[in-house]
Design an enzyme around this catalytic site. Structure first.
Site, PDB file in Angstrom:
ATOM      1  N   CYS A 123      -4.182 -11.742 -15.792  1.00 44.49           N
ATOM      2  CA  CYS A 123      -5.417 -11.513 -16.528  1.00 44.49           C
ATOM      3  C   CYS A 123      -6.572 -11.887 -15.605  1.00 44.49           C
ATOM      4  O   CYS A 123      -6.565 -12.943 -14.994  1.00 44.49           O
ATOM      5  CB  CYS A 123      -5.430 -12.405 -17.762  1.00 44.49           C
ATOM      6  SG  CYS A 123      -7.022 -12.345 -18.587  1.00 44.49           S
ATOM      7  N   GLU A 158      -4.459  -6.422  -2.793  1.00 44.59           N
ATOM      8  CA  GLU A 158      -4.514  -5.175  -3.553  1.00 44.59           C
ATOM      9  C   GLU A 158      -4.799  -5.385  -5.039  1.00 44.59           C
ATOM     10  O   GLU A 158      -3.964  -5.082  -5.906  1.00 44.59           O
ATOM     11  CB  GLU A 158      -3.212  -4.381  -3.370  1.00 44.59           C
ATOM     12  CG  GLU A 158      -2.983  -3.951  -1.936  1.00 44.59           C
ATOM     13  CD  GLU A 158      -1.822  -2.997  -1.763  1.00 44.59           C
ATOM     14  OE1 GLU A 158      -0.937  -2.960  -2.627  1.00 44.59           O
ATOM     15  OE2 GLU A 158      -1.809  -2.279  -0.748  1.00 44.59           O
ATOM     16  N   CYS A 165      -5.837  -8.156 -22.827  1.00 42.34           N
ATOM     17  CA  CYS A 165      -5.677  -9.303 -23.722  1.00 42.34           C
ATOM     18  C   CYS A 165      -6.965  -9.518 -24.507  1.00 42.34           C
ATOM     19  O   CYS A 165      -7.988  -8.899 -24.235  1.00 42.34           O
ATOM     20  CB  CYS A 165      -5.314 -10.547 -22.919  1.00 42.34           C
ATOM     21  SG  CYS A 165      -6.708 -11.289 -22.073  1.00 42.34           S
ATOM     22  N   CYS A 168      -9.951 -10.470 -22.375  1.00 40.40           N
ATOM     23  CA  CYS A 168     -10.548  -9.344 -21.643  1.00 40.40           C
ATOM     24  C   CYS A 168     -11.340  -8.451 -22.590  1.00 40.40           C
ATOM     25  O   CYS A 168     -12.425  -7.974 -22.258  1.00 40.40           O
ATOM     26  CB  CYS A 168      -9.474  -8.536 -20.928  1.00 40.40           C
ATOM     27  SG  CYS A 168      -8.837  -9.396 -19.474  1.00 40.40           S
ATOM     28  N   GLU A 316      -3.051  -2.980   6.474  1.00 38.81           N
ATOM     29  CA  GLU A 316      -1.609  -2.726   6.410  1.00 38.81           C
ATOM     30  C   GLU A 316      -1.323  -1.279   6.782  1.00 38.81           C
ATOM     31  O   GLU A 316      -2.070  -0.372   6.408  1.00 38.81           O
ATOM     32  CB  GLU A 316      -1.062  -2.925   4.988  1.00 38.81           C
ATOM     33  CG  GLU A 316      -0.982  -4.338   4.521  1.00 38.81           C
ATOM     34  CD  GLU A 316      -0.384  -4.424   3.109  1.00 38.81           C
ATOM     35  OE1 GLU A 316       0.413  -3.544   2.729  1.00 38.81           O
ATOM     36  OE2 GLU A 316      -0.751  -5.368   2.393  1.00 38.81           O
ATOM     37  N   LYS A 363      13.262  -5.266   1.208  1.00 42.23           N
ATOM     38  CA  LYS A 363      14.098  -5.659   2.356  1.00 42.23           C
ATOM     39  C   LYS A 363      14.364  -4.507   3.329  1.00 42.23           C
ATOM     40  O   LYS A 363      14.702  -4.745   4.477  1.00 42.23           O
ATOM     41  CB  LYS A 363      15.393  -6.315   1.910  1.00 42.23           C
ATOM     42  CG  LYS A 363      16.282  -5.482   1.008  1.00 42.23           C
ATOM     43  CD  LYS A 363      17.484  -6.319   0.551  1.00 42.23           C
ATOM     44  CE  LYS A 363      18.339  -5.589  -0.455  1.00 42.23           C
ATOM     45  NZ  LYS A 363      17.656  -5.349  -1.757  1.00 42.23           N
TER      46      LYS A 363
HETATM   47  C1  GLA Z   1       1.443  -2.913  -0.336  1.00 36.66           C
HETATM   48  C2  GLA Z   1       1.421  -4.421  -0.379  1.00 36.66           C
HETATM   49  C3  GLA Z   1       2.402  -5.067   0.545  1.00 36.66           C
HETATM   50  C4  GLA Z   1       3.713  -4.316   0.551  1.00 36.66           C
HETATM   51  C5  GLA Z   1       3.452  -2.891   0.940  1.00 36.66           C
HETATM   52  C6  GLA Z   1       4.711  -2.063   1.075  1.00 36.66           C
HETATM   53  O1  GLA Z   1       0.502  -2.355   0.456  1.00 36.66           O
HETATM   54  O2  GLA Z   1       0.140  -4.964  -0.163  1.00 36.66           O
HETATM   55  O3  GLA Z   1       2.586  -6.403   0.113  1.00 36.66           O
HETATM   56  O4  GLA Z   1       4.270  -4.385  -0.712  1.00 36.66           O
HETATM   57  O5  GLA Z   1       2.655  -2.307  -0.059  1.00 36.66           O
HETATM   58  O6  GLA Z   1       4.423  -0.742   1.398  1.00 36.66           O
HETATM   59 ZN    ZN Z   2      -6.860 -10.462 -19.938  1.00 36.56          ZN
END
Ligand code: GLA
Ligand code: ZN
Length: 685
Positions: A123, A158, A165, A168, A316, A363
């Site tokens: 939340c 992200e 809830c 919110c 990333e 993994k």
């Molecule tokens: C996202 C997340 C990462 C990982 C990648 C995998 O961008 O931020 O922690 O999970 O995806 O692609």
């Molecule tokens: Zn909430």
């Protein structure tokens, strides 16, 4: 303005190269820290994003903090010449926190509260959650404020999702009360709640959209999305408060996700010191690589424009495969796709992740170090090559580009378009349509800014506004002044239809844009796939277009008022009526495409338009299919990135004026061969 931006950290004024680093998952593996350091140096990495999901390791019990493992990792990194982009851990809550304070768990749109698990599902309003986040962030800042490895904060991970809830929803109502100045009648009118008799008689009756509740009150949907962006921004500001207080000189960022739909990144961006984003294109999939390339380029350009051209971080990317189909990057693609980010303004290349997890859902996701644990892998070599290449690019660091062309791609417009249930669902094609226009510039090596309606339009020669359906207050006036002063505007069907509350403009579409477009749109015909109609160029039209082009499902029936007609429909009851118009307005022009078009039309149209407008190009050369050129400059030195996304060798003639290859130092003129997935970085002499 092209200028030189300072490096992300003055501690390390070079390109950053690194990965998410999660030593908290390997605490019980003796010797692994030392081995990681050995491998990091071999891989030519220099900055790690540390401990992104490590709250449970940092605070194993409420109020009991354990920093020993992180101290060791931070010290080891610094001793080995590697910097830390230290994460705040709010993206993944410890189990004890969820157990003790169930209010931190997100409630889904169907009003079911999530159980503990997964991540990024809290939340955003819960006072206790905000307090706990502030506390752990403060502890981190206090502990590492003077640590020499610390160069930036990676705030959370992200941000995504909405919470429904009661906290919110109450916050939403409070936000509405401020927005509508406590005047419920005003809200009812703005939202057109008289439709299906949804008029509210008290604020408490207002609920966020739900699959089993309100879905069709478009203005409610819009305000809910605006509120969620606001609430996430407030959550982020709460996260950075202790960081800014204790480490005011350390830049903060949070990793964005390209064109992620649910947060208007333009609103969050002012609170980030540097933009960063996560990029996972599916190379070598069912679309040709060159298509993946311009789709990806579009997103890179959004990120560069979120802070007006300031270089961003590629926080990333994967060194090999991502989720789903585990297709590996073919030889050459890892380096090329990393350089692509740099070409569009990235000052870093980073990966998810450094070392593959032993367990858990990720993994088998690509990582620099695989389960074999050593450096003798193809992927490790690819990563090393990127590191060595970036080390030669110091002169490019901090440079940017000032394009003559901008495309308006606007989150609020996108939200509104997505809600349209009539006109054949074509509203949902906004991103793709914007990219189709972008491609025409990309393939000609013309740099482009991707902006939203709040941007300053002055300074561009050409603005492209595909499907500018929702016109925000002030946009029409800004466009008017842009065109009046000599700018060229290209705008399409589905423009000027609703205001910021999704209320249709009365008196004739395209509403406030009618004056500059010079046509009245009377009706919109949406066609089935098997329906055919064509647009035929008029004789002696001012763009010298010729031939006919198939329409792609949308044909507006328009009445030119002050505009002249360049092309007309060929068939059906509207044969002979205007399909493409141009209107002179002040010293500028507005082109209106009344129909949804195919590539062949866009290629012909932009080809002619660009000959006339002559916008800034990265290099004066004809680029073969699959090749693009991008530019970075500080206003004095110019760097041209030539990149080949085709699966065969390509040749480009750059003329005899002379360039220097930044990587090899050799001088280059005339014909350049670019091997499959090859690139050159050239400095103009
Ligand atoms: C996202 C997340 C990462 C990982 C990648 C995998 O961008 O931020 O922690 O999970 O995806 O692609
Ligand atoms: Zn909430």
């Amino acid at each position: 303005m092209a200028k030189k931006y300072p490096p992300i950290s003055s501690k390390y004024p070079h390109f950053l190269h690194g990965a998410d680093y999660n030593p908290d998952q390997w605490k019980d593996t003796p010797g692994i820290l030392g081995e990681d350091m050995r491998l990091m140096k071999l891989a030519h990495v220099n900055a790690m994003s540390v401990g992104i999901f490590s709250w449970a390791a940092l605070e194993p019990e409420e109020g009991r903090f354990e920093f020993g493992w992180l101290d060791e990792a931070m010290d080891a990194l610094y001793e080995n010449g590697i910097y830390a982009i230290l994460a705040t851990p709010s993206a993944a809550r410890p189990a004890w926190l969820s157990q003790k304070y169930p209010e931190v768990q997100q409630v889904r749109p169907d009003r079911v509260r999530a159980l503990f698990g997964e991540r990024q599902n809290h939340c955003y309003t819960s006072p206790i959650f905000r307090e706990k986040v502030r506390t752990v962030n403060r502890k981190l800042a206090e502990r590492y404020k003077d640590h020499p490895a610390l160069i930036a904060w990676h705030v959370s991970n992200e941000y995504m999702g909405y919470c429904n809830c009661e906290l919110c929803e109450a916050a939403f109502r409070d936000w509405l009360k401020i927005k509508y100045e406590n005047d419920l009648d005003r809200l009812n009118k703005a939202w057109w709640t008289s439709f299906w008799g949804h008029t509210y008689s008290s604020w408490e009756q207002i609920e966020a959209p739900a699959p089993h509740g309100s879905k069709t009150l478009h203005a409610l949907n819009l305000d809910w999305k605006r509120f969620c962006t606001h609430n996430i921004t407030e959550f982020y500001k709460n996260e950075i408060a202790p960081l800014k207080e204790i480490t005011p000189d350390i830049p903060v960022t949070t990793n964005l996700m390209g064109t992620y739909p649910d947060i208007n990144y333009h609103q969050l961006a002012p609170y980030l010191d540097v933009i960063s984003w996560d990029n996972y294109p599916r190379w070598h999939s069912d679309s040709p690589d060159r298509e993946i390339a311009f789709n990806t380029a579009f997103k890179h350009d959004i990120n560069r424009c979120l802070k007006d051209g300031q270089p961003f971080m590629l926080m990333e990317s994967t060194p090999s495969n991502t989720h789903g189909m585990a297709k590996l990057k073919r030889p050459g693609m890892h380096l090329l796709s990393s350089i692509q980010a740099v070409a569009h303004g990235a000052d870093t290349v980073q990966y998810f992740q450094w070392r593959k997890n032993r367990g858990g859902v990720e993994k088998f996701h690509g990582a620099v170090v695989g389960h074999s644990g050593h450096e003798n892998t193809r992927v490790f070599k690819d990563v090393t090559e990127v590191g060595k290449t970036l080390e030669k690019l110091d002169s490019v660091l901090g440079t940017t580009v000032s394009p003559d062309v901008a495309i308006i791609y606007d989150w609020e417009n996108r939200w509104a378009l997505n809600d349209i249930v009539a006109i054949g669902g074509h509203g949902r094609d906004y991103e793709n349509t914007s990219v189709q226009h972008y491609k025409e510039l990309w393939k000609r090596g013309i740099p482009v800014d991707i902006i939203d309606q709040t941007a300053d339009f002055a300074g561009y020669k050409l603005i492209v506004a595909p499907m500018l359906y929702l016109v925000r207050p002030g946009t029409a006036a800004k466009l008017e002044s842009f065109v009046e002063k000599g700018g060229t505007l290209v705008i399409t069907y589905f423009s000027g239809m609703v205001d910021e509350n999704d209320l249709c403009f009365l008196g004739g579409f395209p509403g406030p844009l009618r004056k500059i477009i010079g046509v009245w749109v009377e009706e919109t015909d949406t066609l089935y796939e098997y329906d055919e109609n064509y647009v035929t160029a008029c004789e002696n039209n001012e763009l010298d277009l010729s031939g006919e082009y198939r329409t792609a499902g949308v044909c507006e029936l328009v009445h030119p008022e002050t505009a002249s007609v360049l092309a007309v429909y060929k068939d059906d009851f509207y044969a002979g009526r205007a399909a493409l118009t141009v209107n002179s307005f002040g010293s500028g022009k507005v082109y209106y495409m009344a129909f949804k078009n195919n590539d062949d039309f866009l290629t012909a149209f932009y080809g002619r338009l660009i000959e006339r407008i002559k916008p800034l190009k990265a290099v004066d050369a004809d680029l073969p299919e699959g090749v693009t050129a991008q530019l970075r400059t500080d206003g004095e030195r110019e760097f041209v990135f030539l990149m080949n996304f085709a699966t065969e060798e390509r040749c480009v003639n750059i003329g005899g004026k002379g360039f220097k290859d930044v990587l090899t130092g050799e001088s280059v003129i005339n014909e350049i061969r670019l091997q499959k997935y090859g690139f050159r970085i050239l400095e103009r002499l």
